[in-house]
Scaffold this active site. Sequence first.
Site, PDB file in Angstrom:
ATOM      1  CG  HIS A 123      -2.080   0.858   1.227  1.00 22.81           C
ATOM      2  ND1 HIS A 123      -2.632   1.339   0.073  1.00 22.81           N
ATOM      3  CD2 HIS A 123      -2.848   1.327   2.246  1.00 22.81           C
ATOM      4  CE1 HIS A 123      -3.705   2.059   0.369  1.00 22.81           C
ATOM      5  NE2 HIS A 123      -3.861   2.080   1.689  1.00 22.81           N
ATOM      6  CD  GLU A 243     -35.558  -9.389  -5.927  1.00 26.89           C
ATOM      7  OE1 GLU A 243     -36.056 -10.499  -5.628  1.00 26.89           O
ATOM      8  OE2 GLU A 243     -34.985  -9.156  -7.021  1.00 26.89           O
TER       9      GLU A 243
HETATM   10  N1  LIG Z   1      -6.053  -6.728   4.148  1.00 30.86           N
HETATM   11  C1  LIG Z   1      -5.827  -6.876   2.863  1.00 30.86           C
HETATM   12  O1  LIG Z   1      -6.208  -7.854   2.239  1.00 30.86           O
HETATM   13  C2  LIG Z   1      -4.996  -5.865   2.136  1.00 30.86           C
HETATM   14  C3  LIG Z   1      -4.027  -5.135   2.838  1.00 30.86           C
HETATM   15  N2  LIG Z   1      -3.186  -4.347   2.130  1.00 30.86           N
HETATM   16  C4  LIG Z   1      -2.093  -3.651   2.826  1.00 30.86           C
HETATM   17  O2  LIG Z   1      -1.219  -4.633   3.366  1.00 30.86           O
HETATM   18  C5  LIG Z   1      -0.671  -4.172   4.604  1.00 30.86           C
HETATM   19  C6  LIG Z   1      -1.033  -5.169   5.710  1.00 30.86           C
HETATM   20  O3  LIG Z   1      -2.428  -5.157   5.799  1.00 30.86           O
HETATM   21  P1  LIG Z   1      -3.192  -6.273   6.673  1.00 30.86           P
HETATM   22  O4  LIG Z   1      -2.618  -7.613   6.390  1.00 30.86           O
HETATM   23  O5  LIG Z   1      -4.646  -6.052   6.471  1.00 30.86           O
HETATM   24  O6  LIG Z   1      -2.740  -5.840   8.136  1.00 30.86           O
HETATM   25  P2  LIG Z   1      -3.456  -6.158   9.549  1.00 30.86           P
HETATM   26  O7  LIG Z   1      -4.284  -4.997   9.942  1.00 30.86           O
HETATM   27  O8  LIG Z   1      -4.104  -7.503   9.428  1.00 30.86           O
HETATM   28  O9  LIG Z   1      -2.197  -6.214  10.501  1.00 30.86           O
HETATM   29  C7  LIG Z   1      -1.105  -7.064  10.131  1.00 30.86           C
HETATM   30  C8  LIG Z   1      -0.350  -7.435  11.380  1.00 30.86           C
HETATM   31  O10 LIG Z   1       0.119  -6.276  12.051  1.00 30.86           O
HETATM   32  C9  LIG Z   1       0.319  -6.672  13.421  1.00 30.86           C
HETATM   33  N3  LIG Z   1       0.324  -5.499  14.273  1.00 30.86           N
HETATM   34  C10 LIG Z   1      -0.713  -4.642  14.476  1.00 30.86           C
HETATM   35  N4  LIG Z   1      -0.338  -3.679  15.331  1.00 30.86           N
HETATM   36  C11 LIG Z   1       0.962  -3.947  15.652  1.00 30.86           C
HETATM   37  C12 LIG Z   1       1.918  -3.310  16.471  1.00 30.86           C
HETATM   38  N5  LIG Z   1       1.597  -2.183  17.120  1.00 30.86           N
HETATM   39  N6  LIG Z   1       3.160  -3.842  16.572  1.00 30.86           N
HETATM   40  C13 LIG Z   1       3.475  -4.978  15.895  1.00 30.86           C
HETATM   41  N7  LIG Z   1       2.621  -5.637  15.098  1.00 30.86           N
HETATM   42  C14 LIG Z   1       1.382  -5.108  14.981  1.00 30.86           C
HETATM   43  C15 LIG Z   1      -0.840  -7.584  13.740  1.00 30.86           C
HETATM   44  O11 LIG Z   1      -0.391  -8.582  14.640  1.00 30.86           O
HETATM   45  C16 LIG Z   1      -1.191  -8.178  12.396  1.00 30.86           C
HETATM   46  O12 LIG Z   1      -0.785  -9.512  12.371  1.00 30.86           O
HETATM   47  C17 LIG Z   1      -1.252  -2.778   4.833  1.00 30.86           C
HETATM   48  O13 LIG Z   1      -0.388  -1.826   4.284  1.00 30.86           O
HETATM   49  C18 LIG Z   1      -2.542  -2.824   4.015  1.00 30.86           C
HETATM   50  O14 LIG Z   1      -2.992  -1.560   3.613  1.00 30.86           O
HETATM   51  C19 LIG Z   1      -3.225  -4.262   0.751  1.00 30.86           C
HETATM   52  C20 LIG Z   1      -4.179  -4.964   0.057  1.00 30.86           C
HETATM   53  C21 LIG Z   1      -5.182  -5.717   0.707  1.00 30.86           C
HETATM   54 MG   LIG Z   2      -6.881  -0.835   1.104  1.00 34.00          MG
END
Ligand SMILES: NC(=O)C1=CN([C@@H]2O[C@H](COP(=O)(O)OP(=O)(O)OC[C@H]3O[C@@H](n4cnc5c(N)ncnc54)[C@H](O)[C@@H]3O)[C@@H](O)[C@H]2O)C=CC1
Ligand SMILES: [Mg+2]
Length: 347
Positions: A123, A243
């Site tokens: 991202h 629907e």
């Molecule tokens: N969710 C999705 O499918 C998509 C996400 N993205 C991008 O990918 C990246 C990751 O997104 P997600 O996988 O949704 O992330 P997420 O919100 O699921 O968090 C990923 C990990 O970050 C860890 N985390 C959270 N706060 C923390 C902290 N303070 N210290 C250490 N670890 C911490 C959590 O344990 C979690 O496993 C972001 O930049 C997002 O915008 C891009 C496309 C789609």
């Molecule tokens: Mg997004």
Amino acid sequence: MAKINFGGVVEDVVTREEFPLEKARQVLANETIAVIGYGVQGPGQALNMKDNGLNVIVGQRKGKTYDKAVADGWVPGQTLFEIEEALEKGTIICYLLSDAAQIEMWPTVKKYLTAGKSLYFSHGFGITYKEKTGIVPPADVDVFLAAPKGSGTSLRRLFVEGKGLNSSFAIYQDATGKAREKCIAMAIGVGSGYLFETDFYKEVTSDLTGERGTLMGAIQGIFAAQYEVLRENGHSPSEAFNETVEELTQSLMPLVAENGMDWMYANCSTTAQRGALDWWRPFKDATKPVFAKLYDSVKTQAEAARSIDLNSQADYRVKLEAELKELRESEMWQAGAAVRSLRPERN
Ligand SMILES: NC(=O)C1=CN([C@@H]2O[C@H](COP(=O)(O)OP(=O)(O)OC[C@H]3O[C@@H](n4cnc5c(N)ncnc54)[C@H](O)[C@@H]3O)[C@@H](O)[C@H]2O)C=CC1
Ligand SMILES: [Mg+2]
Ligand SMILES: CC(=O)[C@](C)(O)C(=O)O
Ligand SMILES: [Mg+2]
């Protein structure tokens, strides 16, 4: 690069034909790819890259998500590490913590970004909003992104089915002269079908708009609006839900995905075709001002600021879950749970 005509505009697209997986493997042969964060994108990308024969390790703080990584086959001390150890070992750092968490962890991550390493995002958020996030990489590392256009859960499911999601890709900094080939190789490695080029700013502004708009926010909005009107006019919950949602997801949207909107229309009654062709413009006219307001809120960085402010709070997950629970427990989605339980494949 293949030249593809997108509705009269010719764009360059990277396909797996000119950048096959074998080439990606060669480009990344000497890399240790450290996936930092095992939330939604982390698992999808890490498992796909591992299955694609790349050298992958995972960095994740201890807790439920770490345990999930173990359950997925990552081995503590061999392929699964605490974040700092993974940062030390990684030559390509995949920064897949939540966007808000990337801010908090950045001072730690930056320490391990030694000359010649790569910093990979999915991202453009952290880099684009650097005044808010503080994420300014050292000048002697490569910085790029590959952003799957879909959930990490779907990325993995489609990969296992031999399919893939499309991804955008962008190069922000090329210190080694090899950033582009590494970026494309990574995008292929995580399971992308084809790649379209963008930049960090366009990726984040389009993505923030899409997820607040037709992909997630606007969809819930129009579902709720139609469901309520049907219910206010005496239709049962099952009739209103079927629907509004069930027929769309089970029958009509797959037809749109297969061959476009006109083809889906053509596979409905002429009564439906007449009505849909008469009504799509009034809906566009009613909603375009809302989309314009949304994009303005993205462009002025109000959406980024709100996301950072709220998702940086200690109880952000509790608050998000409370609002998701409200959706889940709404009559419409409770009716949906009942309808889903009746789907033929469930019997
Ligand atoms: N969710 C999705 O499918 C998509 C996400 N993205 C991008 O990918 C990246 C990751 O997104 P997600 O996988 O949704 O992330 P997420 O919100 O699921 O968090 C990923 C990990 O970050 C860890 N985390 C959270 N706060 C923390 C902290 N303070 N210290 C250490 N670890 C911490 C959590 O344990 C979690 O496993 C972001 O930049 C997002 O915008 C891009 C496309 C789609
Ligand atoms: Mg997004
Ligand atoms: C799944 C995806 O592409 C989103 C909606 O942009 C996201 O999860 O941030
Ligand atoms: Mg997205």
